[in-house]
Scaffold this motif. Sequence first.
Motif, PDB file in Angstrom:
ATOM      1  N   GLU A  50       0.835  -1.188   0.000  1.00  0.00           N
ATOM      2  CA  GLU A  50       0.000   0.000   0.000  1.00  0.00           C
ATOM      3  C   GLU A  50       0.876   1.247   0.000  1.00  0.00           C
ATOM      4  O   GLU A  50       1.875   1.332   0.697  1.00  0.00           O
ATOM      5  CB  GLU A  50      -0.918   0.019   1.234  1.00  0.00           C
ATOM      6  CG  GLU A  50      -1.886  -1.155   1.281  1.00  0.00           C
ATOM      7  CD  GLU A  50      -2.914  -1.122   0.160  1.00  0.00           C
ATOM      8  OE1 GLU A  50      -3.168  -0.029  -0.341  1.00  0.00           O
ATOM      9  OE2 GLU A  50      -3.426  -2.180  -0.190  1.00  0.00           O
ATOM     10  N   ASN A  52       0.754   5.544   0.313  1.00  0.00           N
ATOM     11  CA  ASN A  52      -0.006   6.738   0.637  1.00  0.00           C
ATOM     12  C   ASN A  52       0.339   7.807  -0.387  1.00  0.00           C
ATOM     13  O   ASN A  52       1.293   8.571  -0.226  1.00  0.00           O
ATOM     14  CB  ASN A  52       0.333   7.214   2.063  1.00  0.00           C
ATOM     15  CG  ASN A  52      -0.106   6.209   3.114  1.00  0.00           C
ATOM     16  OD1 ASN A  52      -1.146   5.590   2.984  1.00  0.00           O
ATOM     17  ND2 ASN A  52       0.706   6.047   4.158  1.00  0.00           N
ATOM     18  N   VAL A  53      -0.400   7.827  -1.446  1.00  0.00           N
ATOM     19  CA  VAL A  53      -0.128   8.746  -2.548  1.00  0.00           C
ATOM     20  C   VAL A  53      -1.360   9.595  -2.801  1.00  0.00           C
ATOM     21  O   VAL A  53      -2.454   9.309  -2.320  1.00  0.00           O
ATOM     22  CB  VAL A  53       0.247   7.988  -3.833  1.00  0.00           C
ATOM     23  CG1 VAL A  53       1.548   7.237  -3.647  1.00  0.00           C
ATOM     24  CG2 VAL A  53      -0.853   7.011  -4.231  1.00  0.00           C
ATOM     25  N   PRO A  55      -4.182  11.742  -5.309  1.00  0.00           N
ATOM     26  CA  PRO A  55      -5.079  11.306  -6.380  1.00  0.00           C
ATOM     27  C   PRO A  55      -4.375  11.327  -7.733  1.00  0.00           C
ATOM     28  O   PRO A  55      -3.545  12.184  -8.009  1.00  0.00           O
ATOM     29  CB  PRO A  55      -6.217  12.346  -6.313  1.00  0.00           C
ATOM     30  CG  PRO A  55      -5.606  13.537  -5.641  1.00  0.00           C
ATOM     31  CD  PRO A  55      -4.596  13.011  -4.692  1.00  0.00           C
ATOM     32  N   ASN A  57      -2.382   8.967  -8.784  1.00  0.00           N
ATOM     33  CA  ASN A  57      -1.206   8.098  -8.740  1.00  0.00           C
ATOM     34  C   ASN A  57      -1.623   6.674  -8.382  1.00  0.00           C
ATOM     35  O   ASN A  57      -2.641   6.479  -7.725  1.00  0.00           O
ATOM     36  CB  ASN A  57      -0.194   8.604  -7.708  1.00  0.00           C
ATOM     37  CG  ASN A  57       0.377   9.950  -8.094  1.00  0.00           C
ATOM     38  OD1 ASN A  57       0.573  10.234  -9.265  1.00  0.00           O
ATOM     39  ND2 ASN A  57       0.640  10.785  -7.097  1.00  0.00           N
ATOM     40  N   SER A  59      -2.217   3.406  -6.465  1.00  0.00           N
ATOM     41  CA  SER A  59      -2.365   3.172  -5.032  1.00  0.00           C
ATOM     42  C   SER A  59      -1.769   1.840  -4.595  1.00  0.00           C
ATOM     43  O   SER A  59      -1.705   1.560  -3.415  1.00  0.00           O
ATOM     44  CB  SER A  59      -3.842   3.208  -4.637  1.00  0.00           C
ATOM     45  OG  SER A  59      -4.558   2.221  -5.342  1.00  0.00           O
ATOM     46  N   VAL A  60      -1.352   1.022  -5.552  1.00  0.00           N
ATOM     47  CA  VAL A  60      -0.784  -0.295  -5.253  1.00  0.00           C
ATOM     48  C   VAL A  60       0.549  -0.404  -5.968  1.00  0.00           C
ATOM     49  O   VAL A  60       0.681   0.037  -7.120  1.00  0.00           O
ATOM     50  CB  VAL A  60      -1.724  -1.428  -5.697  1.00  0.00           C
ATOM     51  CG1 VAL A  60      -1.082  -2.790  -5.494  1.00  0.00           C
ATOM     52  CG2 VAL A  60      -3.040  -1.347  -4.938  1.00  0.00           C
ATOM     53  N   ARG A  61       1.527  -0.974  -5.293  1.00  0.00           N
ATOM     54  CA  ARG A  61       2.829  -1.194  -5.910  1.00  0.00           C
ATOM     55  C   ARG A  61       3.141  -2.676  -5.936  1.00  0.00           C
ATOM     56  O   ARG A  61       2.845  -3.404  -4.984  1.00  0.00           O
ATOM     57  CB  ARG A  61       3.925  -0.434  -5.164  1.00  0.00           C
ATOM     58  CG  ARG A  61       4.113  -0.873  -3.721  1.00  0.00           C
ATOM     59  CD  ARG A  61       5.235  -0.103  -3.061  1.00  0.00           C
ATOM     60  NE  ARG A  61       5.434  -0.523  -1.684  1.00  0.00           N
ATOM     61  CZ  ARG A  61       6.366  -0.040  -0.884  1.00  0.00           C
ATOM     62  NH1 ARG A  61       7.176   0.884  -1.332  1.00  0.00           N
ATOM     63  NH2 ARG A  61       6.481  -0.483   0.345  1.00  0.00           N
ATOM     64  N   GLN A 156      -6.904  -1.620 -12.661  1.00  0.00           N
ATOM     65  CA  GLN A 156      -6.405  -0.277 -12.387  1.00  0.00           C
ATOM     66  C   GLN A 156      -4.888  -0.234 -12.578  1.00  0.00           C
ATOM     67  O   GLN A 156      -4.220  -1.263 -12.634  1.00  0.00           O
ATOM     68  CB  GLN A 156      -6.749   0.143 -10.950  1.00  0.00           C
ATOM     69  CG  GLN A 156      -8.241   0.254 -10.675  1.00  0.00           C
ATOM     70  CD  GLN A 156      -8.526   0.745  -9.270  1.00  0.00           C
ATOM     71  OE1 GLN A 156      -7.687   1.403  -8.649  1.00  0.00           O
ATOM     72  NE2 GLN A 156      -9.703   0.423  -8.755  1.00  0.00           N
TER      73      GLN A 156
END
Length: 254
Positions: A50, A52-53, A55, A57, A59-61, A156
Amino acid sequence: MRVPTFLSSVLLPLAASAQLFGSNTVNPDPSAQRKLNVTLQVTFPGVSNELNVGPGNPSVRLVNGIPTHVSFNLVNFEASPIFVEAVGGSLWDAGKDVAVRNLTSKQLGGVEVAHGQKVEIPYEFVNEMHPREILLNLAVILRYEGEIVTVTAYNQAVAVVEAPTSLLDPQLLFLYLILTVIVAYSGYFVYNTWLASVIPITKRTKSDAPKLVRPTSPLAQSGKYDESWIPEHHIKKPTTSRAKSGVKNRKGGD
């Protein structure tokens, strides 16, 4: 598509995989699938995935070399049971709408979900590619009343990143050890092959070895000694009785 009962256990897993990964040029369109009265959500357990970015960008890496854990949450609102055949996904180039890589599919063999029942299906995959932003598509293959239906659960953009490195990483330590051994062996090989014949090795003989010389005092070298500290009776030689009698005889003869 109706599937006979006696062939369902053999053909449905194959059909599910083909439907999941059969197209490499067209991104699956949820609107083209049959609508089932189900709810399907995807979560990514673990804070390592997760971000914390802001809007706009991802949201999952997806961390290269580290398993990404996914949880499919399915609720059946149909009157008849639904069977979950497989889960899986693929990575897509968002700009070209072309599949870049197919992820490993997980065959479930027809998990039954009754009306109103909720099931949670764990799934994980490992990704290895250059860091970039890419489209992640996750889907579930369902069987309802003998028909195979693909339901898109997630579609996404995600961020592919490298794993954080540490100097105490066992893999790096092992790599350092291997490099040290290679460098040491290369130096030894170069020395024995070229330098050993060029650089002469001098060997010491016994005559070349340094000799220990004991220092002597100046008085010992000159043959004289300082007699001031020697008692007088030790310096004068005592006269013997024979010498005394000889002196008396001489005096008597005179």
